[in-house]
Design an enzyme around this catalytic site. Structure first.
Site, PDB file in Angstrom:
ATOM      1  N   LYS A 115       0.824  -1.210   0.000  1.00 47.45           N
ATOM      2  CA  LYS A 115       0.000   0.000   0.000  1.00 47.45           C
ATOM      3  C   LYS A 115       0.852   1.251   0.000  1.00 47.45           C
ATOM      4  O   LYS A 115       0.450   2.274  -0.557  1.00 47.45           O
ATOM      5  CB  LYS A 115      -0.993  -0.002   1.170  1.00 47.45           C
ATOM      6  N   LYS A 197      -3.566 -10.148  -6.686  1.00 43.87           N
ATOM      7  CA  LYS A 197      -4.818 -10.389  -5.959  1.00 43.87           C
ATOM      8  C   LYS A 197      -5.945  -9.508  -6.500  1.00 43.87           C
ATOM      9  O   LYS A 197      -5.712  -8.334  -6.809  1.00 43.87           O
ATOM     10  CB  LYS A 197      -4.578 -10.057  -4.473  1.00 43.87           C
ATOM     11  N   LYS A 200     -10.553  -4.707  -4.107  1.00 42.05           N
ATOM     12  CA  LYS A 200     -11.649  -3.770  -4.341  1.00 42.05           C
ATOM     13  C   LYS A 200     -11.153  -2.377  -4.678  1.00 42.05           C
ATOM     14  O   LYS A 200     -11.907  -1.564  -5.202  1.00 42.05           O
ATOM     15  CB  LYS A 200     -12.619  -3.779  -3.165  1.00 42.05           C
TER      16      LYS A 200
HETATM   17  P1  ATP Z   1      -8.362  -3.181  -0.307  1.00 46.61           P
HETATM   18  O1  ATP Z   1      -8.213  -3.348  -1.772  1.00 46.61           O
HETATM   19  O2  ATP Z   1      -9.085  -1.928   0.105  1.00 46.61           O
HETATM   20  O3  ATP Z   1      -7.118  -3.441   0.472  1.00 46.61           O
HETATM   21  P2  ATP Z   1      -9.434  -5.842  -0.142  1.00 46.61           P
HETATM   22  O4  ATP Z   1     -10.233  -6.086  -1.371  1.00 46.61           O
HETATM   23  O5  ATP Z   1      -8.107  -6.486  -0.015  1.00 46.61           O
HETATM   24  O6  ATP Z   1      -9.362  -4.290   0.144  1.00 46.61           O
HETATM   25  P3  ATP Z   1     -10.313  -6.186   2.614  1.00 46.61           P
HETATM   26  O7  ATP Z   1     -11.404  -5.390   3.210  1.00 46.61           O
HETATM   27  O8  ATP Z   1      -8.948  -5.760   2.993  1.00 46.61           O
HETATM   28  O9  ATP Z   1     -10.398  -6.282   1.036  1.00 46.61           O
HETATM   29  O10 ATP Z   1     -10.531  -7.700   2.976  1.00 46.61           O
HETATM   30  C1  ATP Z   1     -11.667  -8.287   3.546  1.00 46.61           C
HETATM   31  C2  ATP Z   1     -11.512  -9.785   3.554  1.00 46.61           C
HETATM   32  O11 ATP Z   1     -11.548 -10.274   2.205  1.00 46.61           O
HETATM   33  C3  ATP Z   1     -10.184 -10.272   4.136  1.00 46.61           C
HETATM   34  O12 ATP Z   1     -10.424 -11.434   4.910  1.00 46.61           O
HETATM   35  C4  ATP Z   1      -9.355 -10.609   2.922  1.00 46.61           C
HETATM   36  O13 ATP Z   1      -8.409 -11.604   3.185  1.00 46.61           O
HETATM   37  C5  ATP Z   1     -10.425 -11.108   1.964  1.00 46.61           C
HETATM   38  N1  ATP Z   1     -10.020 -10.907   0.563  1.00 46.61           N
HETATM   39  C6  ATP Z   1      -9.800  -9.723  -0.048  1.00 46.61           C
HETATM   40  N2  ATP Z   1      -9.454  -9.909  -1.339  1.00 46.61           N
HETATM   41  C7  ATP Z   1      -9.445 -11.259  -1.524  1.00 46.61           C
HETATM   42  C8  ATP Z   1      -9.153 -12.092  -2.668  1.00 46.61           C
HETATM   43  N3  ATP Z   1      -8.813 -11.573  -3.823  1.00 46.61           N
HETATM   44  N4  ATP Z   1      -9.236 -13.431  -2.512  1.00 46.61           N
HETATM   45  C9  ATP Z   1      -9.603 -13.978  -1.338  1.00 46.61           C
HETATM   46  N5  ATP Z   1      -9.890 -13.244  -0.229  1.00 46.61           N
HETATM   47  C10 ATP Z   1      -9.808 -11.910  -0.312  1.00 46.61           C
END
Ligand code: ATP
Ligand code: LTN
Length: 331
Positions: A115, A197, A200
């Site tokens: 980040k 990955k 969002k």
């Molecule tokens: P950001 O992009 O804002 O960092 P993020 O999409 O990684 O957000 P988080 O809110 O940080 O989402 O994660 C919420 C949950 O979703 C966590 O348990 C994280 O491990 C899971 N998660 C997020 N992205 C994935 C993915 N691509 N595959 C599997 N699990 C995910």
């Protein structure tokens, strides 16, 4: 620590529209703990502001995330659903835990490195100490299990280390939590770059399938998914795009990789992509319908978050008082 039931805790940031990565890696796994465990699921808005947010959008997404929790099967009567900033104990414990967390430990966190590379104009102290706030979230509730995607394993391990360090210094205070990473869906990859990955906060909307995307959009995004020059639907090395689509299809259909390979034998990637898109859209349809119904009833969502915050605050306070006493604060 004596408890009636084991505790499950997790959180999702309202930092963007939720993706099928959030759904398959985390959200849809939460409800399996509702009967046997005492469960707390939090919309972690304090974590979200470590990256700049538009205030009106943060408010909207906070409601949406709460509605998605319920739409994904979490009954507010059986699970404590709440918003992080409504329970001040999180910020209080996070400060204390900051004093038991090493600079070196935080410097090693891969999410911080990723980040800060992505937001090089805003490497703020909150982004750096994010994992101590997450440790506070978890440890306040004497959590036994933390269902998360694999990217969060490192943070839960740090929470374990901090808890162990504190317990060692002051006697048993915190339960040591265990990350639970479901095998399927633990890491859904971007459709545009399957070595990354699905996230969002990705700027490329075609790389990401959102839980609230409509059927046509979902199918269009899967049709465009990056694959390889091979033509045969088979799991294998160097086939990141197909591996990712197979893993998504397996998650939503319950079929094994062998079954999927047999189903698409002699058929091309086009057929397969369409089938994945349709299966994902069908899985999401009931969640979307319930989400829409809930969002039209703000008063209900407000009552859920209010009750959730009251319950969470009660349990959080018990741990926080103990911690304050142990470190020598007058209470
Ligand atoms: P950001 O992009 O804002 O960092 P993020 O999409 O990684 O957000 P988080 O809110 O940080 O989402 O994660 C919420 C949950 O979703 C966590 O348990 C994280 O491990 C899971 N998660 C997020 N992205 C994935 C993915 N691509 N595959 C599997 N699990 C995910
Ligand atoms: N850091 C997590 C979100 C999160 C969380 C938590 C997950 C905040 N607090 C407590 C589990 C338990 C993320 O970025 N996905």
């Amino acid at each position: 620590m004596l408890k009636d039931k084991k505790v499950s805790y997790s959180g999702i940031q309202p930092s963007g529209n939720l993706t099928i990565g959030n759904y398959l890696g985390a959200l849809r796994n939460f409800s399996q703990y509702s009967d046997e465990y005492q469960t707390f699921y939090c919309v972690v808005d304090m974590h979200a502001i470590t990256v700049r947010q538009v205030p009106a959008e943060l408010r909207r997404r906070t409601y949406e995330t709460l509605a998605l929790y319920i739409a994904a099967g979490l009954d507010p009567e059986k699970n404590t659903l709440y918003v992080q900033s409504h329970v001040p104990a999180h910020a209080e414990l996070a400060w204390i835990l900051n004093c038991y967390t090493m600079f070196g430990e935080l410097s090693r966190m891969t999410q911080f490195k990723d980040k800060s590379a992505k937001h090089s104009d805003n490497i703020n102290a909150g982004l750096f100490t994010y994992p101590t706030l997450m440790a506070a979230d978890i440890l306040l509730y004497q959590t036994d299990v933390v269902p998360v995607g694999v990217d969060q394993k490192q943070h839960v391990e740090l929470a374990r280390d901090i808890a162990g360090r504190f317990n060692q210094a002051y006697s048993e205070t915190f339960t040591i939590p265990e990350p639970i990473i479901s095998k399927s869906g633990m890491k859904i990859m971007s459709l545009a770059d399957p070595t990354k990955k699905m996230s969002k906060s990705d700027e490329n909307a075609n790389a990401v399938v959102y839980i609230l995307d409509d059927k046509d959009t979902i199918i269009r995004k899967f049709k465009r998914a990056v694959t390889d020059s091979d033509t045969c639907v088979r799991y294998g090395e160097g086939k990141d795009g197909i591996n990712n689509l197979m893993s998504i299809y397996s998650c939503v259909s319950g079929k094994s990789y062998d079954e999927i390979e047999r189903e698409f034998e002699g058929r091309g990637y086009g057929d397969f992509k369409l089938a994945v898109g349709e299966a994902v859209a069908d899985t999401l349809a009931p969640v979307q319908a319930e989400h829409a119904r809930l969002l039209s009833d703000k008063a209900y969502l407000e009552s859920v978050m209010k009750n959730g915050a009251d319950t969470a605050a009660y349990f959080a306070q018990k741990t926080l008082s103990k911690v304050k006493k142990k470190v020598g604060f007058l209470i």
